[in-house]
Design a protein around this motif. Structure first.
Motif, mmCIF file in Angstrom:
data_model
loop_
_atom_site.group_PDB
_atom_site.id
_atom_site.type_symbol
_atom_site.label_atom_id
_atom_site.label_comp_id
_atom_site.label_asym_id
_atom_site.label_seq_id
_atom_site.Cartn_x
_atom_site.Cartn_y
_atom_site.Cartn_z
ATOM 1 N N LEU A 129 0.839 -1.200 0.000
ATOM 2 C CA LEU A 129 0.000 0.000 0.000
ATOM 3 C C LEU A 129 0.868 1.241 0.000
ATOM 4 O O LEU A 129 1.953 1.248 0.588
ATOM 5 C CB LEU A 129 -0.863 0.063 1.270
ATOM 6 N N MET A 130 0.362 2.309 -0.651
ATOM 7 C CA MET A 130 0.964 3.630 -0.426
ATOM 8 C C MET A 130 -0.039 4.453 0.357
ATOM 9 O O MET A 130 -1.255 4.364 0.131
ATOM 10 C CB MET A 130 1.359 4.336 -1.713
ATOM 11 N N LEU A 131 0.491 5.238 1.302
ATOM 12 C CA LEU A 131 -0.366 6.045 2.160
ATOM 13 C C LEU A 131 0.165 7.471 2.163
ATOM 14 O O LEU A 131 1.392 7.666 2.170
ATOM 15 C CB LEU A 131 -0.337 5.450 3.568
ATOM 16 N N HIS A 132 -0.740 8.430 2.112
ATOM 17 C CA HIS A 132 -0.333 9.833 2.264
ATOM 18 C C HIS A 132 -0.367 10.137 3.758
ATOM 19 O O HIS A 132 -1.423 10.354 4.335
ATOM 20 C CB HIS A 132 -1.289 10.749 1.489
ATOM 21 N N LYS A 133 0.824 10.105 4.362
ATOM 22 C CA LYS A 133 0.877 10.292 5.817
ATOM 23 C C LYS A 133 0.585 11.753 6.156
ATOM 24 O O LYS A 133 1.251 12.651 5.639
ATOM 25 C CB LYS A 133 2.248 9.892 6.362
ATOM 26 N N PRO A 134 -0.371 11.976 7.042
ATOM 27 C CA PRO A 134 -0.597 13.341 7.517
ATOM 28 C C PRO A 134 0.311 13.616 8.726
ATOM 29 O O PRO A 134 0.961 12.694 9.232
ATOM 30 C CB PRO A 134 -2.066 13.307 7.956
ATOM 31 N N THR A 135 0.352 14.841 9.200
ATOM 32 C CA THR A 135 1.084 15.100 10.448
ATOM 33 C C THR A 135 0.261 14.538 11.604
ATOM 34 O O THR A 135 -0.943 14.299 11.470
ATOM 35 C CB THR A 135 1.304 16.613 10.692
ATOM 36 N N GLY A 136 0.933 14.331 12.720
ATOM 37 C CA GLY A 136 0.210 13.973 13.939
ATOM 38 C C GLY A 136 -0.074 12.493 14.111
ATOM 39 O O GLY A 136 -0.719 12.113 15.083
ATOM 40 N N VAL A 137 0.370 11.655 13.191
ATOM 41 C CA VAL A 137 0.277 10.208 13.431
ATOM 42 C C VAL A 137 1.697 9.663 13.381
ATOM 43 O O VAL A 137 2.529 10.165 12.621
ATOM 44 C CB VAL A 137 -0.604 9.461 12.407
ATOM 45 N N VAL A 138 1.973 8.644 14.195
ATOM 46 C CA VAL A 138 3.343 8.145 14.257
ATOM 47 C C VAL A 138 3.519 6.954 13.324
ATOM 48 O O VAL A 138 2.585 6.179 13.097
ATOM 49 C CB VAL A 138 3.776 7.780 15.707
ATOM 50 N N GLY A 196 -0.888 -7.751 9.889
ATOM 51 C CA GLY A 196 0.387 -8.196 9.326
ATOM 52 C C GLY A 196 1.191 -7.115 8.633
ATOM 53 O O GLY A 196 2.300 -7.373 8.174
ATOM 54 N N LEU A 197 0.647 -5.885 8.561
ATOM 55 C CA LEU A 197 1.374 -4.843 7.820
ATOM 56 C C LEU A 197 2.500 -4.250 8.659
ATOM 57 O O LEU A 197 2.386 -4.120 9.880
ATOM 58 C CB LEU A 197 0.425 -3.704 7.417
ATOM 59 N N HIS A 198 3.566 -3.871 7.999
ATOM 60 C CA HIS A 198 4.614 -3.091 8.635
ATOM 61 C C HIS A 198 5.028 -1.966 7.683
ATOM 62 O O HIS A 198 4.589 -1.941 6.524
ATOM 63 C CB HIS A 198 5.806 -3.970 9.047
ATOM 64 N N ILE A 199 5.866 -1.069 8.177
ATOM 65 C CA ILE A 199 6.197 0.147 7.425
ATOM 66 C C ILE A 199 7.555 -0.030 6.763
ATOM 67 O O ILE A 199 8.504 -0.472 7.409
ATOM 68 C CB ILE A 199 6.244 1.348 8.395
ATOM 69 N N ALA A 200 7.636 0.336 5.482
ATOM 70 C CA ALA A 200 8.921 0.284 4.772
ATOM 71 C C ALA A 200 9.472 1.704 4.707
ATOM 72 O O ALA A 200 9.199 2.425 3.752
ATOM 73 C CB ALA A 200 8.727 -0.288 3.379
ATOM 74 N N GLY A 201 10.189 2.132 5.754
ATOM 75 C CA GLY A 201 10.790 3.477 5.760
ATOM 76 C C GLY A 201 9.935 4.480 6.505
ATOM 77 O O GLY A 201 9.013 5.050 5.942
ATOM 78 N N ARG A 202 10.279 4.695 7.771
ATOM 79 C CA ARG A 202 9.444 5.538 8.645
ATOM 80 C C ARG A 202 9.586 7.020 8.335
ATOM 81 O O ARG A 202 10.575 7.440 7.741
ATOM 82 C CB ARG A 202 9.856 5.314 10.108
ATOM 83 N N LEU A 203 8.608 7.783 8.825
ATOM 84 C CA LEU A 203 8.686 9.246 8.794
ATOM 85 C C LEU A 203 8.427 9.756 10.200
ATOM 86 O O LEU A 203 7.690 9.122 10.974
ATOM 87 C CB LEU A 203 7.617 9.818 7.846
ATOM 88 N N ASP A 204 8.966 10.930 10.515
ATOM 89 C CA ASP A 204 8.698 11.538 11.821
ATOM 90 C C ASP A 204 7.219 11.901 11.937
ATOM 91 O O ASP A 204 6.532 12.086 10.919
ATOM 92 C CB ASP A 204 9.512 12.825 11.988
ATOM 93 N N GLY A 205 6.777 12.099 13.164
ATOM 94 C CA GLY A 205 5.366 12.426 13.406
ATOM 95 C C GLY A 205 4.901 13.661 12.652
ATOM 96 O O GLY A 205 3.766 13.714 12.169
ATOM 97 N N ASN A 206 5.774 14.664 12.540
ATOM 98 C CA ASN A 206 5.338 15.898 11.870
ATOM 99 C C ASN A 206 5.750 15.947 10.397
ATOM 100 O O ASN A 206 5.650 16.991 9.758
ATOM 101 C CB ASN A 206 5.837 17.139 12.620
ATOM 102 N N THR A 207 6.232 14.827 9.854
ATOM 103 C CA THR A 207 6.545 14.753 8.423
ATOM 104 C C THR A 207 5.331 14.188 7.689
ATOM 105 O O THR A 207 4.654 13.297 8.202
ATOM 106 C CB THR A 207 7.763 13.833 8.186
ATOM 107 N N THR A 208 5.069 14.715 6.494
ATOM 108 C CA THR A 208 3.948 14.220 5.689
ATOM 109 C C THR A 208 4.505 13.482 4.467
ATOM 110 O O THR A 208 5.692 13.537 4.182
ATOM 111 C CB THR A 208 3.072 15.394 5.202
ATOM 112 N N GLY A 209 3.592 12.854 3.735
ATOM 113 C CA GLY A 209 3.979 12.324 2.425
ATOM 114 C C GLY A 209 3.960 10.822 2.306
ATOM 115 O O GLY A 209 3.264 10.131 3.056
ATOM 116 N N LEU A 210 4.761 10.340 1.371
ATOM 117 C CA LEU A 210 4.684 8.939 0.951
ATOM 118 C C LEU A 210 5.197 7.977 2.017
ATOM 119 O O LEU A 210 6.346 8.063 2.462
ATOM 120 C CB LEU A 210 5.520 8.743 -0.325
ATOM 121 N N LEU A 211 4.322 7.049 2.379
ATOM 122 C CA LEU A 211 4.697 5.972 3.289
ATOM 123 C C LEU A 211 4.249 4.674 2.630
ATOM 124 O O LEU A 211 3.139 4.593 2.101
ATOM 125 C CB LEU A 211 3.970 6.166 4.624
#
Ligand code: URA
Length: 241
Positions: free
Chosen positions: A63-72, A94-109
Motif C-alpha cells: 500500500l501507499m499512504l499519504h501520511k498526515p502530520t500527527g500520526v506516528v 500483518g502490515l509493517h512500514i517500509a521506511g518511517r517518517l517523523d510524526g510531523n513529516t507528511t507524504g509517501l509511506l
C-alpha cells in the motif's frame, strides 16, 4: 514458490534466520518436518512454524499512504495514533512500514506484509533515492548545496552522510534527494547550519511517487506497474498506470 523465499517474505525473518529455522527443524509442510529451503511449495500445502500456520489468509499486500502530520510511523503505540489507525481494522493485519517518517513529516509511506520487499527497499545498500520537499526557518544558500553534496559528519554514528542533492526552490524551500535514511536525517542535515526544518514532505521512494490524488490520511494499493517497478528495476521512473 521456494520454501526459503516464502519464509523470508515474512517481516520477522531475514534469510539467515530462515536457514536457522529450517536447520532447527521448526518448519513443517503438511505436518512433515522440512529442512530443505529449496523445496517448492504450493498454495494448497499447510506450512507451519513451531506448529503455527503461516500462510493462511496472508496474500502479499503493498500500500501507499499519504501520511498526515500527527500520526506516528509505528504499528502500535500506547499513546499516539499510528499510521495503521488510518486503515480499517481488517486491512491492518500483518502490515509493517517500509521506511518511517517523523510524526510531523507528511507524504509517501509504504506499507506491506512482505518483509523481503521492504528490506530490499530500505537496506542501506539499495541506495534508493528518497525525495523530500523541505521548508526551513532561515534562508537557504549555495553553501547548503555544496555541503550536502560533500556529506556531513554525524558524530553519533561516526560517519559522513552520502552525497545528497539539494535543489533550491525559494529562499526557504528546497527539494532534497537522499540515498540513505538515517535517524532524523533531513532535520540533522539542516541542523548542521542551525536551520530548523519547518515542513518536511516525502514525494517519492525510488520509482514510487506519492499519488497526487491521495489526500492526507488516504491510501491505495500499489498498482501492478508500480510493484513491478520496485521488483524489477527500482531505479526506473514509475507511474501508477
Ligand atoms: N528525515 C527526517 O529528519 N525526518 C523524516 O521524517 C524523514 C527524514
Amino acid at each position: 514458490m521456494r520454501l526459503d523465499r516464502f519464509l523470508s517474505k515474512r517481516p520477522d525473518f531475514n534469510r539467515q534466520q530462515v536457514r536457522q529455522l529450517l536447520l532447527a527443524g521448526r518448519v513443517t509442510i503438511d505436518g512433515q518436518t522440512e529442512r530443505d529451503g529449496l523445496r517448492e511449495i504450493n498454495a494448497f500445502q499447510r506450512i507451519e512454524l513451531d506448529g503455527q500456520a503461516l500462510q493462511e489468509g496472508h496474500p502479499a499486500r503493498y500500500l501507499m499512504l499519504h501520511k498526515p502530520t500527527g500520526v506516528v510511523s509505528a504499528t502500535h503505540d500506547p499513546q499516539h495514533r499510528t499510521v495503521l489507525d488510518l486503515l480499517p481494522e481488517a486491512a491492518r493485519e500483518g502490515l509493517h512500514i517500509a521506511g518511517r517518517l517523523d510524526g510531523n513529516t507528511t507524504g509517501l509511506l509504504l506499507l506491506t506484509n512482505d518483509g523481503q520487499w521492504s528490506r530490499r527497499l530500505t537496506l542501506p545498500g539499495s541506495k534508493l533515492p528518497k525525495v523530500y520537499q523541505v521548508e526551513t526557518a532561515e534562508p537557504l544558500g549555495a553553501e547548503y548545496v555544496a555541503t550536502f553534496a560533500r556529506g556531513i559528519y554525524f558524530a553519533f554514528e561516526d560517519l559522513v552522510t552520502q552525497p545528497a542533492h539539494l535543489e533550491l526552490l525559494g529562499s526557504n524551500s528546497a527539494r532534497l534527494t537522499l540515498v540513505e535514511g538515517r535517524y532524523h536525517q533531513v532535520k540533522r542535515m539542516f541542523g548542521h547550519f542551525r536551520n530548523r526544518v519547518t515542513r518536511l514532505h516525502r514525494e517519492s521512494i525510488g520509482p514510487i511517487r506519492l499519488d497526487p490524488t491521495l489526500q492526507p490520511g488516504e491510501y491505495r494499493p500499489l498498482s501492478a506497474a508500480e510493484l513491478a517497478c520496485t521488483l524489477e528495476n527500482p531505479a526506473a521512473h514509475c507511474t501508477g498506470a
